[in-house]
Design an enzyme around this catalytic site. Structure first.
Site, mmCIF file in Angstrom:
data_model
loop_
_atom_site.group_PDB
_atom_site.id
_atom_site.type_symbol
_atom_site.label_atom_id
_atom_site.label_comp_id
_atom_site.label_asym_id
_atom_site.label_seq_id
_atom_site.Cartn_x
_atom_site.Cartn_y
_atom_site.Cartn_z
ATOM 1 N N THR A 49 -30.908 6.028 -0.689
ATOM 2 C CA THR A 49 -31.095 4.571 -0.599
ATOM 3 C C THR A 49 -32.506 4.260 -0.127
ATOM 4 O OG1 THR A 49 -28.759 4.357 -0.024
ATOM 5 C CG2 THR A 49 -30.165 2.454 0.387
ATOM 6 N N VAL A 77 -24.514 14.647 9.458
ATOM 7 C CA VAL A 77 -24.871 14.022 10.729
ATOM 8 C C VAL A 77 -26.238 13.359 10.568
ATOM 9 C CG1 VAL A 77 -25.306 14.379 13.183
ATOM 10 C CG2 VAL A 77 -23.560 15.737 12.022
ATOM 11 N N LYS A 149 -16.754 -5.134 14.613
ATOM 12 C CA LYS A 149 -16.324 -5.450 15.979
ATOM 13 C C LYS A 149 -17.317 -6.387 16.646
ATOM 14 C CE LYS A 149 -15.057 -3.415 20.421
ATOM 15 N NZ LYS A 149 -14.682 -2.178 21.152
ATOM 16 N N HIS A 289 12.548 -12.474 -18.309
ATOM 17 C CA HIS A 289 13.028 -12.397 -16.929
ATOM 18 C C HIS A 289 13.314 -10.953 -16.514
ATOM 19 C CE1 HIS A 289 14.354 -16.884 -17.058
ATOM 20 N NE2 HIS A 289 13.048 -16.714 -17.190
ATOM 21 N N ASP A 491 38.439 -0.513 -18.896
ATOM 22 C CA ASP A 491 38.313 -1.868 -19.449
ATOM 23 C C ASP A 491 36.981 -2.126 -20.130
ATOM 24 O OD1 ASP A 491 36.924 -1.807 -17.078
ATOM 25 O OD2 ASP A 491 37.837 -3.615 -16.218
ATOM 26 N N ARG A 533 22.507 9.176 -13.743
ATOM 27 C CA ARG A 533 22.629 7.722 -13.632
ATOM 28 C C ARG A 533 21.229 7.118 -13.601
ATOM 29 N NH1 ARG A 533 25.008 5.463 -8.140
ATOM 30 N NH2 ARG A 533 22.816 5.637 -7.552
#
Length: 537
Positions: A49, A77, A149, A289, A491, A533
């Site tokens: 930079t 560092v 901070k 939906h 059913d 399932r």
């Protein structure tokens, strides 16, 4: 626990004297550096930079000159030093802090612009473990948190948008307000939190820890929505770090902003249409939906769309259309004949945009590719005070997985219909029952409190669809019926037989399985158990 010191209140206005910049992505760097220099702000920087700023002819001071300590350990560092963090954390108006600055020759730093090492980009690109570790930023988050901070005096920027705000304020008034610095601090803390979340989530994945003791989720806002499911609810759309094609990564080529319900429905449509391999068959899913109301495959997209629409044209009105292949003009022209909220495809031909242009509110999304239905990952659901997390449902049934439990064996066509129906049922809200025949749904029953009613609704849909096509027989006649969980009683199965189904596919596992199998035999049905399932609540 530290107590709040008795310091003077932070100033509402602060004129910056010194800025520290350290970037991985240097977009906009030179323009910002020149603007700061013109405003009389001294610039401190590091590594690449600093070199870029210097090469542009803008005066810049190396952090090593500030700290009088060289970079070491391959740059690990360099900024973890009292002359950096003292300059960031000092209360300028507190006599004790001012004295420490003077005694130790520490220069206050008023603006910080840091964008952190590209850890997220590294793992998204599939970087190796060592590369990911090296891209975990330490000094950057420390400086951002120190600055945030001490926002009473420091303006902290974690992206170019923040720098632009600071430069605009300096240009207009010569400095920054406390309100601006507070806003930037909140954004900074969110950025470091999301960064740490990305690291911890990645590390847990490296250890195959699917349920870490502490779960963090980092997400960036894509859109603030006009409202949620209903107009009185607020809503926003966020993108997580998951690298999965879908609505969060899609490009919107035209149309209004996506609504909360649009996003939910489009996601459901994309995930289902991805179950069908575009290399072998064109597929279309129409969702309303969050449930599919029509699903079909065909030789090309236009036939797949037409067949899907015929399944339930009433529900398709105002729905979501998802396609698994590149969208062509002929299919687009057919789609615009029906009011549609969203159309989503991996790619679109150039002239498709021309077709949709007349429907300015229709949202057209391009995902680039389809999500892999067999790829892992997690899905979340919020509950009061918590989150539920589970792995994505990647179940896929093949002919070899089927256990035929009836006297009559299925025909090859019935097997294909059963597999198609069960694939769709996996994406239908429970309780789910799906009739399918010849590569398209014939009727879908979703979200009922009992399976018998879901079967009745699916039967009704199949009958109404046939009437709309001028057919004497229900679309369910000769179809396969899929139930995403076992039939607890005969059913529901008998309702399917009455509707005209000849084959049934279900997980099995009920204490009444013997009764259900006997009923299937008596009705002349063939029935397969999957042993898996696929509930979707």
């Amino acid at each position: 626990m530290p107590t709040a010191p008795d310091f003077p209140p932070a100033p509402d206005f602060s004129k910056p004297v010194r800025a520290l910049i350290s970037l991985s992505d240097k977009t906009g760097l030179i323009e910002a550096a020149k603007a700061l220099h013109t405003a009389g702000v001294e610039i401190i920087s590091t590594g690449g930079t600093r070199a870029a700023i210097s090469a542009a002819g803008v005066p810049v001071k190396d952090v090593a000159d500030l700290t009088q300590f060289p970079e070491m350990m391959d740059g690990r560092v360099k900024t973890l030093h009292p002359k950096v963090h003292g300059g960031l954390l000092a209360y300028r108006d507190a006599p004790e802090h001012a004295k420490a600055l003077t005694d130790h020759d520490i220069a206050p730093i008023d603006i910080v612009w840091i964008d952190l090492y590209p850890f997220e980009a590294t793992i998204a690109a599939g970087g190796a473990f060592e590369a990911a570790i090296e891209n975990i930023d330490i000094g950057g988050p420390a400086m951002i948190r120190s600055s945030a901070k001490n926002h009473g005096y420091v303006a902290v920027c974690v992206d170019k948008a923040g720098v632009d705000q600071v430069l605009a304020a300096i240009s207009e008034t010569g400095g920054t307000t406390l309100a601006l610095r507070k806003s930037l601090a909140a954004k900074a803390f969110a950025r470091t939190a999301a960064y740490d979340s990305a690291v911890s989530t990645w590390f847990a994945a490296q250890l195959n820890d699917t349920a870490p003791e502490r779960l963090t989720i980092g997400a960036s806002r894509l859109q603030t929505m006009r409202y949620g499911e209903n107009p009185h609810q607020t809503a926003a759309f966020y993108k997580t770090g998951e690298n999965r094609p879908g609505v969060a990564t899609a490009r919107q080529l035209q149309g209004k902003e996506l609504s909360y319900n649009n996003v939910a429905d489009t996601d459901a449509a994309i995930e289902l249409v991805a179950e069908f391999d575009p290399a072998t068959q064109a597929a279309c899913v129409i969702v309303k939906h969050a449930n599919p109301c029509g699903v079909a495959v065909g030789e090309d997209l236009i036939s797949a769309y037409q067949r899907a629409l015929e399944c339930d044209p009433v529900s398709a009105f105002g729905g979501i259309v998802a396609l698994n292949r590149r969208l062509d003009r002929k299919t687009a022209e057919k789609i615009v004949e029906v009011f549609t909220e969203v159309v989503v495809a991996p790619e679109v031909d150039d002239d498709v945009i021309e077709v949709f242009a007349a429907k300015k509110n229709l949202r057209l999304l391009v995902t680039g590719s389809l999500p892999d239905p067999l790829a892992g990952g997690n899905v979340f659901r919020s509950v009061a005070g918590g989150l539920l997390i589970q792995s994505r449902d990647t179940a896929r049934i093949t002919p070899a997985d089927l256990k035929i439990v009836t006297k009559r064996q299925p025909t090859p066509t019935e097997i294909q219909d059963m597999l198609f129906a069960f694939t769709v049922a996996k994406h239908v809200k429970s309780n789910a029952v799906v009739f399918a025949k010849d590569g398209r749904t014939a009727g879908i029953g979703a979200g009922q409190m009992n399976r018998r009613d879901s079967t009745r609704i699916a039967s009704l849909r199949a009958k109404e669809a046939a009437e709309g096509l001028g057919l004497a027989d229900s679309l369910a006649k000769g179809s396969a019926c899929a139930s995403e969980a076992f039939f607890p009683f005969p059913d529901g199965l008998l309702e399917a037989a009455a509707a005209g189904a000849t084959a049934v596919i279900q997980p099995g596992g009920s204490i009444k399985d013997a009764d259900v199998i006997a009923a299937a035999d008596e009705a002349g049905l063939t029935m397969a158990f999957t042993g898996i399932r696929v509930f979707r609540h």
